[in-house]
Design an enzyme around this catalytic site. Structure first.
Site, PDB file in Angstrom:
ATOM      1  N   TYR A 205      51.442  46.090  52.211  1.00 39.56           N
ATOM      2  CA  TYR A 205      50.679  47.361  52.272  1.00 39.56           C
ATOM      3  C   TYR A 205      51.348  48.423  53.552  1.00 39.56           C
ATOM      4  CZ  TYR A 205      46.810  45.248  49.676  1.00 39.56           C
ATOM      5  OH  TYR A 205      46.059  44.927  48.564  1.00 39.56           O
TER       6      TYR A 205
ATOM      7  N   TYR B 208      46.526  38.457  52.909  1.00 41.04           N
ATOM      8  CA  TYR B 208      45.434  39.203  52.242  1.00 41.04           C
ATOM      9  C   TYR B 208      44.486  38.018  51.728  1.00 41.04           C
ATOM     10  CZ  TYR B 208      43.176  41.884  48.561  1.00 41.04           C
ATOM     11  OH  TYR B 208      42.115  42.469  47.823  1.00 41.04           O
TER      12      TYR B 208
ATOM     13  N   ASP C 143      33.672  41.233  31.710  1.00 40.82           N
ATOM     14  CA  ASP C 143      33.336  42.216  32.677  1.00 40.82           C
ATOM     15  C   ASP C 143      32.536  41.442  33.593  1.00 40.82           C
ATOM     16  OD1 ASP C 143      31.870  44.207  33.894  1.00 40.82           O
ATOM     17  OD2 ASP C 143      31.780  45.455  32.329  1.00 40.82           O
TER      18      ASP C 143
ATOM     19  N   GLU D 182      37.545  37.897  35.337  1.00 40.97           N
ATOM     20  CA  GLU D 182      38.457  38.930  35.504  1.00 40.97           C
ATOM     21  C   GLU D 182      38.524  39.505  34.094  1.00 40.97           C
ATOM     22  OE1 GLU D 182      41.190  41.745  35.528  1.00 40.97           O
ATOM     23  OE2 GLU D 182      41.159  40.333  37.305  1.00 40.97           O
TER      24      GLU D 182
ATOM     25  N   ASP E 250      37.269  40.553  44.683  1.00 44.93           N
ATOM     26  CA  ASP E 250      38.635  41.274  44.756  1.00 44.93           C
ATOM     27  C   ASP E 250      38.659  42.264  43.854  1.00 44.93           C
ATOM     28  OD1 ASP E 250      40.995  41.302  45.927  1.00 44.93           O
ATOM     29  OD2 ASP E 250      41.808  39.898  44.163  1.00 44.93           O
TER      30      ASP E 250
END
Length: 360
Positions: free
Chosen positions: A348, A174, A252, A217, A273
């Protein structure tokens, strides 16, 4: 308390004779001292429940369309050998009763419901997967989301945000796909990572000798949890919010991106991401589509003319959702081209689509 739910299905070539099928099984239920209750199905076959003194419940359904189903529920602490013996006896007897009329028999592993450790998580395209999770490592609610880190015997620790599997320690494919590793030269480049609180992308990117990486983040608690419990993915990069070639801003990303646009600050690579492509255009998904469109537009504005924007899409089976996302790419403030790559992400348990976008 947890409940174990077993299922046994017989697909038939023709509808079964309900009375004879039921009579043939009654001796087994009588040996188990189970009380029978017949339910009126108004001509849709036969339905009965059998309840034992130990709390076991069996639901027997002889469907008029040519299907016989047995559902057995028992407490997790029930004697597994006895339960297996009961299921074996029912399967053997039904094979005898329905001999010559059986197209297929399917007996599934028990589904455990209400357990202290939840092992079931849906794939993006709605299939239920049972993970080999054996313990909860971290479970906290931040101001933004529920954060779980669960331990899987084959995938290592898995980060799950608001019920969505985000990243496991096994999921290097990933990380490599979302940053175009092996295809791009990060040496001396400036990189912006949006989200990525697990630290996986940051850990891989710093190895490639970039000039500077800025990671934005919003959730400090994700960083804190992953710093302690996802070290096979993030290494030591989250131990400090600043390093020789990176900084982590706990903010943010939208105001940060807008500020960069106003200042004229640009990057060689922007890696999004934050969130997967929504699976539909239902009203509850509208705000996510609007958010994705905003992030896309702002990201392209801070991208250098030769730069590239990387992001995840969604499950490869969700072709309609992916097509909608590709339509969004045609509505940006400047024209772009894109390519996509399909990658198998271990935890996943499905193929996942990743996009690379650049200015025309």
């Amino acid at each position: 308390m947890a409940l174990r739910h077993y299922t046994l299905d017989f697909n038939l070539s023709a509808p079964a004779d309900c009375p004879s099928t039921v009579r043939g099984l009654q001796s087994i239920f009588q040996e188990q001292e189970m009380t029978e209750t017949v339910h009126d199905t108004e001509g849709h076959g036969y339905l009965a429940t059998f309840i034992g003194k130990n709390g076991r419940l069996v639901i027997l359904r002889v469907h008029s369309q040519g299907l016989v189903t047995v559902d057995l529920q028992c407490c997790e602490g029930d004697n597994i050998a006895q339960v297996d013996n009961l299921l074996n006896a029912l399967e053997k007897k039904l094979k005898s009763i329905l001999h010559g009329n059986i197209r297929g028999v399917k007996r599934l592993p028990a589904l455990t419901r209400g357990a202290a450790v939840d092992r079931y998580w849906p794939t993006a395209d709605g299939r239920l997967v049972e993970y080999d999770i054996d313990r909860v490592v971290y479970d906290e609610d931040s101001a933004y989301q529920n954060i779980k880190i669960l331990h899987s015997q084959q995938f290592g620790n898995i980060l799950i945000l608001n019920g969505d599997v985000n990243l496991a320690e096994s999921d290097l494919p990933y990380t490599q796909a979302i940053m175009g590793r092996g295809k791009e030269n990060y040496t001396g480049k400036e990189v912006l990572i949006l989200g990525g609180g697990d630290g996986g992308i940051l850990a891989e990117a710093v190895k490639l000798k970039p000039k500077m990486i800025t990671m934005v983040e919003i959730d400090q608690m994700v960083i804190d949890g992953c710093r302690t419990h996802m070290r096979k993915a993030c290494g030591s990069v989250l131990d400090n919010l600043k390093g020789d070639c990176y900084q982590v801003l706990v903010e943010d990303c939208v105001p940060v991106l807008k500020k960069y646009v106003e200042e004229g600050k640009t990057f060689d690579y922007v890696i999004n991401d934050l969130t997967a492509v929504p699976i539909s255009t239902a009203p509850e998904e509208d705000s996510t589509w609007e958010f994705l469109q905003l992030i896309l537009d702002l990201s392209i504005k801070v991208l250098r003319p030769t730069g590239k924007y990387f992001t995840q899409g969604n499950c490869a089976n969700l072709t309609e959702a992916l097509a909608l996302y590709e339509e969004q790419l045609g509505r940006l403030s400047c024209p772009v081209d894109f390519s996509k790559e399909v990658v198998c992400v271990p935890s996943y348990m499905e193929l996942w689509v990743f996009y690379t976008v650049w200015k025309k």
